[in-house]
Design an enzyme around this catalytic site. Structure first.
Site, PDB file in Angstrom:
ATOM      1  N   ASN A   8       0.968  -1.316  -0.027  1.00  0.00           N
ATOM      2  CA  ASN A   8      -0.038   0.056  -0.105  1.00  0.00           C
ATOM      3  C   ASN A   8       0.937   1.238  -0.075  1.00  0.00           C
ATOM      4  OD1 ASN A   8      -1.784   1.860   0.445  1.00  0.00           O
ATOM      5  ND2 ASN A   8      -2.820   1.134   2.205  1.00  0.00           N
ATOM      6  N   LYS A  15       3.435   0.789   2.997  1.00  0.00           N
ATOM      7  CA  LYS A  15       3.146  -0.080   4.033  1.00  0.00           C
ATOM      8  C   LYS A  15       3.064  -1.509   3.519  1.00  0.00           C
ATOM      9  CE  LYS A  15      -0.359   2.669   6.482  1.00  0.00           C
ATOM     10  NZ  LYS A  15      -1.689   3.147   5.986  1.00  0.00           N
ATOM     11  N   ARG A  89      -2.588  -2.072  -3.442  1.00  0.00           N
ATOM     12  CA  ARG A  89      -3.857  -1.395  -3.415  1.00  0.00           C
ATOM     13  C   ARG A  89      -3.600  -0.296  -4.515  1.00  0.00           C
ATOM     14  NH1 ARG A  89      -5.358   3.264   0.532  1.00  0.00           N
ATOM     15  NH2 ARG A  89      -7.545   3.224   0.107  1.00  0.00           N
ATOM     16  N   HIS A 178     -13.433   2.178  -0.558  1.00  0.00           N
ATOM     17  CA  HIS A 178     -13.291   0.898   0.348  1.00  0.00           C
ATOM     18  C   HIS A 178     -13.744  -0.282  -0.214  1.00  0.00           C
ATOM     19  CE1 HIS A 178     -13.696   4.368   3.754  1.00  0.00           C
ATOM     20  NE2 HIS A 178     -12.534   3.970   3.680  1.00  0.00           N
ATOM     21  N   GLY A 208     -13.833   4.219   9.585  1.00  0.00           N
ATOM     22  CA  GLY A 208     -12.563   4.304  10.168  1.00  0.00           C
ATOM     23  C   GLY A 208     -12.303   5.967   9.953  1.00  0.00           C
ATOM     24  N   ASN A 209     -11.083   6.407   9.569  1.00  0.00           N
ATOM     25  CA  ASN A 209     -10.775   7.576   9.584  1.00  0.00           C
ATOM     26  C   ASN A 209     -11.464   8.144   8.191  1.00  0.00           C
ATOM     27  OD1 ASN A 209      -9.660  10.170  10.289  1.00  0.00           O
ATOM     28  ND2 ASN A 209      -7.658   9.778   9.106  1.00  0.00           N
ATOM     29  N   GLY A 210     -11.399   7.540   7.378  1.00  0.00           N
ATOM     30  CA  GLY A 210     -12.581   7.576   6.118  1.00  0.00           C
ATOM     31  C   GLY A 210     -13.499   6.648   6.400  1.00  0.00           C
ATOM     32  N   ARG A 239     -13.176  14.761   6.911  1.00  0.00           N
ATOM     33  CA  ARG A 239     -14.134  15.193   5.931  1.00  0.00           C
ATOM     34  C   ARG A 239     -15.471  15.371   6.103  1.00  0.00           C
ATOM     35  NH1 ARG A 239     -12.212   9.992   2.722  1.00  0.00           N
ATOM     36  NH2 ARG A 239     -10.355   9.922   3.877  1.00  0.00           N
ATOM     37  N   ARG A 282     -12.278   8.752  19.521  1.00  0.00           N
ATOM     38  CA  ARG A 282     -11.980   8.354  20.972  1.00  0.00           C
ATOM     39  C   ARG A 282     -11.837   9.552  21.730  1.00  0.00           C
ATOM     40  NH1 ARG A 282      -7.196   4.574  19.247  1.00  0.00           N
ATOM     41  NH2 ARG A 282      -7.032   5.943  17.959  1.00  0.00           N
ATOM     42  N   GLY A 328     -11.745   1.024  12.308  1.00  0.00           N
ATOM     43  CA  GLY A 328     -11.476   1.740  13.686  1.00  0.00           C
ATOM     44  C   GLY A 328     -12.626   2.137  14.664  1.00  0.00           C
ATOM     45  N   VAL A 329     -13.392   2.903  14.055  1.00  0.00           N
ATOM     46  CA  VAL A 329     -14.567   3.271  14.749  1.00  0.00           C
ATOM     47  C   VAL A 329     -15.689   2.268  14.760  1.00  0.00           C
ATOM     48  CG1 VAL A 329     -16.540   5.001  15.125  1.00  0.00           C
ATOM     49  CG2 VAL A 329     -14.338   5.567  14.209  1.00  0.00           C
ATOM     50  N   GLU A 382      -8.033  -5.696   4.874  1.00  0.00           N
ATOM     51  CA  GLU A 382      -8.143  -5.225   3.416  1.00  0.00           C
ATOM     52  C   GLU A 382      -6.571  -5.949   2.889  1.00  0.00           C
ATOM     53  OE1 GLU A 382      -8.887  -1.182   4.635  1.00  0.00           O
ATOM     54  OE2 GLU A 382      -9.323  -0.854   2.808  1.00  0.00           O
TER      55      GLU A 382
HETATM   56  P1  AMP Z   1      -9.175   3.277  10.670  1.00  0.00           P
HETATM   57  O1  AMP Z   1      -9.066   4.121   9.479  1.00  0.00           O
HETATM   58  O2  AMP Z   1      -9.677   1.998  10.493  1.00  0.00           O
HETATM   59  O3  AMP Z   1      -7.597   2.853  10.983  1.00  0.00           O
HETATM   60  O4  AMP Z   1      -9.606   3.817  12.018  1.00  0.00           O
HETATM   61  C1  AMP Z   1      -8.941   4.891  12.889  1.00  0.00           C
HETATM   62  C2  AMP Z   1     -10.066   5.565  13.484  1.00  0.00           C
HETATM   63  O5  AMP Z   1     -10.713   4.668  14.173  1.00  0.00           O
HETATM   64  C3  AMP Z   1      -9.269   6.588  14.557  1.00  0.00           C
HETATM   65  O6  AMP Z   1      -9.041   7.971  13.742  1.00  0.00           O
HETATM   66  C4  AMP Z   1     -10.384   6.475  15.800  1.00  0.00           C
HETATM   67  O7  AMP Z   1     -11.220   7.757  15.365  1.00  0.00           O
HETATM   68  C5  AMP Z   1     -11.093   5.377  15.457  1.00  0.00           C
HETATM   69  N1  AMP Z   1     -10.872   4.443  16.531  1.00  0.00           N
HETATM   70  C6  AMP Z   1      -9.857   3.718  16.954  1.00  0.00           C
HETATM   71  N2  AMP Z   1      -9.881   3.087  18.123  1.00  0.00           N
HETATM   72  C7  AMP Z   1     -11.180   3.644  18.860  1.00  0.00           C
HETATM   73  C8  AMP Z   1     -11.959   3.351  19.876  1.00  0.00           C
HETATM   74  N3  AMP Z   1     -11.637   2.632  20.916  1.00  0.00           N
HETATM   75  N4  AMP Z   1     -13.220   4.079  19.901  1.00  0.00           N
HETATM   76  C9  AMP Z   1     -13.564   4.907  19.092  1.00  0.00           C
HETATM   77  N5  AMP Z   1     -12.804   5.077  18.007  1.00  0.00           N
HETATM   78  C10 AMP Z   1     -11.758   4.558  17.655  1.00  0.00           C
END
Ligand code: AMP
Length: 394
Positions: A8, A15, A89, A178, A208-210, A239, A282, A328-329, A382
């Site tokens: 990636n 990565k 990717r 995605h 996630g972040n996105g 965003r 978080r 993540g979220v 992914e």
């Molecule tokens: P990703 O892009 O899938 O790696 O997700 C990253 C995002 O997941 C971070 O910016 C956080 O906002 C969110 N995240 C990670 N851990 C937690 C948690 N324990 N609770 C809420 N949000 C989280």
């Protein structure tokens, strides 16, 4: 035994994962960050141990040299586990690429041609492909596109209601992103439920972040929230997601914001960050617990938008068998999951509060026994999906 190297490559980062495919185990993973800056930082993880370094890395080609050196130094040996294919990717496949594709010169020209649709991503993905060709001569390179899973969208879902000629000429339509994650997660949901994918209607919420939502009917993407670019749809870390397009015109006239400023505003300083001063969910949740008014409103906007898409996709699919949270979220935030589905009991969607807050990891059911719709948390992967598709392509 066959190993696949998954790459990636971003504008300033690389990565990678080396995955052994008979058991689908990660042999090593790593990253090189801040390529092109004074000092790059590198991490190579193998057998649970992380080896970190800081050193100057000027280009993507040099980053590959650093990666290969890390394999030599810390293992596993690439002579022992030579990659049979390198899976990349690639963010934008436009209308041309609807499945994983073995890279040749024509494919590279096409990826390059799509750079105007993904200027931050496709050029960097191409640099990764070029560097991999140098580092692994003779090994097939496969491009796995973020957009490909959404190639099945019907015209009703992908067409923007603007002048058809202008849209066609400029390739303006919804593409969706995605896709690798939505595909992996929707298939994993069918497996988890022990039901044939072809029979399942699933709503995947990749938060996630996105962030994006996807309506999957029988394994096929029929609607998704991201659009021409990854800006449309849900509220994200930085965003805005959906907004009245006239906001741009208005801000241009009223506040004198130019295209570059509007681009930065909507992509980098909006979303949770723009509304609450915090881009990480978080921190936003912690701030709401402390009574921070901006955080309370920001979280409510995030959840309101999520529910909007859940409702839209339930209507579009004619009901759902499963709603799946990932990324993540989605994997970690009980507050968001509960908020998104609150009040939907009349549609047969009932969360189990205990299951929802369980600290368990891995694929799990969080709906109540009497919920007509299964609500699941499925960690996305992914890299594994890219490795599977790359191997299947060769
Ligand atoms: P990703 O892009 O899938 O790696 O997700 C990253 C995002 O997941 C971070 O910016 C956080 O906002 C969110 N995240 C990670 N851990 C937690 C948690 N324990 N609770 C809420 N949000 C989280």
């Amino acid at each position: 035994m066959s190993a696949v190297l998954v790459i990636n490559s971003g504008s300033s980062s690389l990565k990678y994962q080396l995955i052994e495919m008979t058991t689908e185990t990660v042999l090593a993973s790593g990253l090189v960050e801040r390529i092109g800056e004074k000092l790059a930082s590198t991490k190579h993880e193998v057998s649970g141990e992380a080896h970190k370094r800081e050193l100057p890395v000027a280009t993507m080609t040099e980053a590959f040299t650093v990666m290969v050196a890390a394999f030599d130094e810390h293992g596993p040996s690439l002579a022992e586990f030579p990659p049979v294919v390198v899976g990349h990717r690639v963010v934008h496949g436009g209308k041309r690429f609807f499945s994983a594709t073995i890279v040749n010169d024509l494919v590279k020209i096409n990826i390059d041609d799509l750079s105007e649709l993904a200027p931050l991503h496709n050029p960097a993905n191409l640099q990764g492909i070029d560097a991999a060709e140098l580092a692994f001569p003779g090994v097939p390179q496969v491009a796995v596109f973020d957009t490909a899973f959404h190639a099945t969208l019907p015209a009703a879902a992908y067409t923007y209601a603007i002048d058809a000629e202008i849209a066609e000429k400029n390739r303006v339509r919804k593409y969706g992103f995605h896709g690798t994650s939505h595909k992996f997660v929707s298939e994993a949901a069918a497996e988890f439920l022990g039901r044939p994918l072809a029979e399942l209607k699933t709503i995947v919420l990749h938060l996630g972040n996105g962030a994006s939502a996807c309506a999957v009917d029988g394994g096929i993407s029929v609607d998704t929230s991201m659009g021409l670019t990854p800006l449309e749809g849900l509220v994200m870390g930085t965003r805005s997601g959906d907004l009245d397009p006239a906001v741009l015109i208005y801000l241009n006239r009223k506040a004198g914001l130019g295209f570059a400023e509007l681009d930065t505003l909507l992509n980098r300083s909006s979303g949770l960050l723009g509304m609450t001063g915090r881009g990480d969910m978080r921190d936003v949740v912690a701030a709401t617990d402390a009574g921070d008014e901006a955080a309370i409103v920001g979280l409510s906007v995030y959840i309101h938008r999520l529910k909007h898409y859940v409702g839209a996709y339930l209507a579009g699919l004619g009901g759902a068998d499963a709603i799946v949270f990932t990324a993540g979220v989605g994997e970690n935030s009980p507050v968001v999951r509960a908020g998104a589905l609150e009040g939907l009991e009349f549609l047969g969607i009932r969360l189990d509060p205990e299951r929802n807050i369980s600290p368990e990891r891995g694929p799990r059911l969080i709906s109540a026994e009497d919920s007509a719709v299964a609500v699941l948390v499925i960690p996305t992967n992914e890299e594994l999906e890219i490795a599977r598709q790359a191997l299947a392509a060769v």
